[in-house]
Motif scaffolding. Sequence first.
Motif, PDB file in Angstrom:
ATOM      1  N   PRO A  19      49.389  27.795  87.247  1.00  0.00           N
ATOM      2  CA  PRO A  19      49.173  28.827  88.272  1.00  0.00           C
ATOM      3  C   PRO A  19      50.468  29.505  88.704  1.00  0.00           C
ATOM      4  O   PRO A  19      51.515  28.875  88.797  1.00  0.00           O
ATOM      5  N   ASN A  20      50.350  30.791  88.965  1.00  0.00           N
ATOM      6  CA  ASN A  20      51.473  31.571  89.468  1.00  0.00           C
ATOM      7  C   ASN A  20      51.014  32.278  90.733  1.00  0.00           C
ATOM      8  O   ASN A  20      50.480  33.392  90.667  1.00  0.00           O
ATOM      9  N   PRO A  21      51.187  31.625  91.889  1.00  0.00           N
ATOM     10  CA  PRO A  21      50.713  32.217  93.144  1.00  0.00           C
ATOM     11  C   PRO A  21      51.312  33.594  93.420  1.00  0.00           C
ATOM     12  O   PRO A  21      50.669  34.439  94.036  1.00  0.00           O
ATOM     13  N   MET A  22      52.533  33.823  92.944  1.00  0.00           N
ATOM     14  CA  MET A  22      53.157  35.125  93.157  1.00  0.00           C
ATOM     15  C   MET A  22      52.359  36.220  92.444  1.00  0.00           C
ATOM     16  O   MET A  22      52.076  37.266  93.025  1.00  0.00           O
ATOM     17  N   PHE A  23      51.986  35.975  91.195  1.00  0.00           N
ATOM     18  CA  PHE A  23      51.204  36.982  90.480  1.00  0.00           C
ATOM     19  C   PHE A  23      49.840  37.149  91.144  1.00  0.00           C
ATOM     20  O   PHE A  23      49.360  38.270  91.300  1.00  0.00           O
ATOM     21  N   LYS A  24      49.241  36.044  91.555  1.00  0.00           N
ATOM     22  CA  LYS A  24      47.938  36.122  92.228  1.00  0.00           C
ATOM     23  C   LYS A  24      48.021  37.019  93.465  1.00  0.00           C
ATOM     24  O   LYS A  24      47.124  37.815  93.723  1.00  0.00           O
ATOM     25  N   SER A  25      49.138  36.920  94.196  1.00  0.00           N
ATOM     26  CA  SER A  25      49.294  37.732  95.401  1.00  0.00           C
ATOM     27  C   SER A  25      49.496  39.213  95.082  1.00  0.00           C
ATOM     28  O   SER A  25      49.381  40.058  95.968  1.00  0.00           O
ATOM     29  N   ARG A  26      49.776  39.523  93.833  1.00  0.00           N
ATOM     30  CA  ARG A  26      50.025  40.908  93.431  1.00  0.00           C
ATOM     31  C   ARG A  26      48.860  41.540  92.673  1.00  0.00           C
ATOM     32  O   ARG A  26      48.985  42.633  92.141  1.00  0.00           O
ATOM     33  N   LEU A  27      47.742  40.853  92.611  1.00  0.00           N
ATOM     34  CA  LEU A  27      46.604  41.364  91.851  1.00  0.00           C
ATOM     35  C   LEU A  27      46.118  42.722  92.367  1.00  0.00           C
ATOM     36  O   LEU A  27      45.736  43.582  91.573  1.00  0.00           O
ATOM     37  N   ASP A  28      46.133  42.943  93.675  1.00  0.00           N
ATOM     38  CA  ASP A  28      45.697  44.240  94.209  1.00  0.00           C
ATOM     39  C   ASP A  28      46.618  45.365  93.731  1.00  0.00           C
ATOM     40  O   ASP A  28      46.149  46.452  93.395  1.00  0.00           O
ATOM     41  N   TYR A  29      47.909  45.099  93.709  1.00  0.00           N
ATOM     42  CA  TYR A  29      48.888  46.084  93.238  1.00  0.00           C
ATOM     43  C   TYR A  29      48.620  46.425  91.768  1.00  0.00           C
ATOM     44  O   TYR A  29      48.586  47.594  91.378  1.00  0.00           O
ATOM     45  N   ASP A 143      57.621  46.848  85.748  1.00  0.00           N
ATOM     46  CA  ASP A 143      57.410  47.000  87.190  1.00  0.00           C
ATOM     47  C   ASP A 143      57.373  45.605  87.803  1.00  0.00           C
ATOM     48  O   ASP A 143      56.370  44.903  87.706  1.00  0.00           O
ATOM     49  N   PHE A 144      58.470  45.210  88.417  1.00  0.00           N
ATOM     50  CA  PHE A 144      58.572  43.866  88.989  1.00  0.00           C
ATOM     51  C   PHE A 144      57.521  43.621  90.074  1.00  0.00           C
ATOM     52  O   PHE A 144      57.121  42.482  90.301  1.00  0.00           O
ATOM     53  N   ALA A 145      57.063  44.670  90.759  1.00  0.00           N
ATOM     54  CA  ALA A 145      56.047  44.480  91.795  1.00  0.00           C
ATOM     55  C   ALA A 145      54.714  44.037  91.208  1.00  0.00           C
ATOM     56  O   ALA A 145      53.871  43.502  91.915  1.00  0.00           O
ATOM     57  N   GLY A 146      54.526  44.247  89.912  1.00  0.00           N
ATOM     58  CA  GLY A 146      53.302  43.835  89.238  1.00  0.00           C
ATOM     59  C   GLY A 146      53.502  42.630  88.340  1.00  0.00           C
ATOM     60  O   GLY A 146      52.736  42.425  87.406  1.00  0.00           O
ATOM     61  N   CYS A 147      54.548  41.845  88.625  1.00  0.00           N
ATOM     62  CA  CYS A 147      54.861  40.670  87.800  1.00  0.00           C
ATOM     63  C   CYS A 147      54.904  39.401  88.641  1.00  0.00           C
ATOM     64  O   CYS A 147      55.257  39.432  89.814  1.00  0.00           O
ATOM     65  N   GLY A 148      54.579  38.307  87.986  1.00  0.00           N
ATOM     66  CA  GLY A 148      54.799  36.992  88.569  1.00  0.00           C
ATOM     67  C   GLY A 148      56.032  36.392  87.926  1.00  0.00           C
ATOM     68  O   GLY A 148      56.287  36.605  86.741  1.00  0.00           O
ATOM     69  N   PHE A 149      56.803  35.678  88.699  1.00  0.00           N
ATOM     70  CA  PHE A 149      58.041  35.075  88.216  1.00  0.00           C
ATOM     71  C   PHE A 149      57.985  33.564  88.346  1.00  0.00           C
ATOM     72  O   PHE A 149      57.181  33.014  89.092  1.00  0.00           O
TER      73      PHE A 149
END
Length: 178
Positions: A19-29, A143-149
Motif C-alpha cells: 500500500p501507498n497511502p500517499m498515492f491513495k490520498s492523491r486519487l482525486d487529483y 507530475d509529482f502531485a499525481g505520484c506516490g513516493f
Amino acid sequence: MKQLIVIDAQKDFIDGALPNPMFKSRLDYVATAISNAERKVVFTRDTHFNNYMETLEGKNLPVPHCIQGTPGHEIDKTLLGATKDEPIVVDKFTFGFTGWKDIFGDAEDIDEFVIMGTVNPICPSANAVILRALYPNKKITIDFAGCGFMTDEKGDETFCREATKYVLTMQQIDVINE
C-alpha cells in the motif's frame, strides 16, 4: 496534444499488498487529470505471476503483488471511471514498459507525455526514462502531485522526492507540482 500515462494505479499499490497511502490520498487529483485528458489515457499494470518469488524482483522485494488474475492486479475503478474514452491498458512485466512505440508510433501528434502513478521513483521514473530514449525530442513530464513516493522509516518522503527529481532532471525530464 498531451498524452497522459498513469503507471500502476492498482489495488495492491493503493491499499493492498504494497500500500501507498500517499498515492491513495492523491486519487482525486489523478482522476481530475484523467477526466481532463486530451487523448485516450494509457494505464500500465504491473503484472506478475504465481512464480513471482522465484524471479529476481521477488528475491529483492519478497512481497507477492499484482499477481495476474487477482483483485490486487486490477486498476482502481474510480480512475477507470474518470476516463472519457475507453482507455488503453498495457501489462508490463518489469518496472518499465518497452512497447511504447507499438502504442504511439512516432508520436507525431503528441507534444508532451505526462506521467503520474505509483511508486515513484521506481515505475513512473523507469517509464519516463524509456520514453526519453524512444522520443529524444519530445517533452516528458512527471507530475509529482499525481505520484506516490516511498518514505523512510519515519514516514518522510523528502529524500525520495529530491533524489528522484535529480535523476529525472538529469535525463531532461521535467518535474512539476513538486
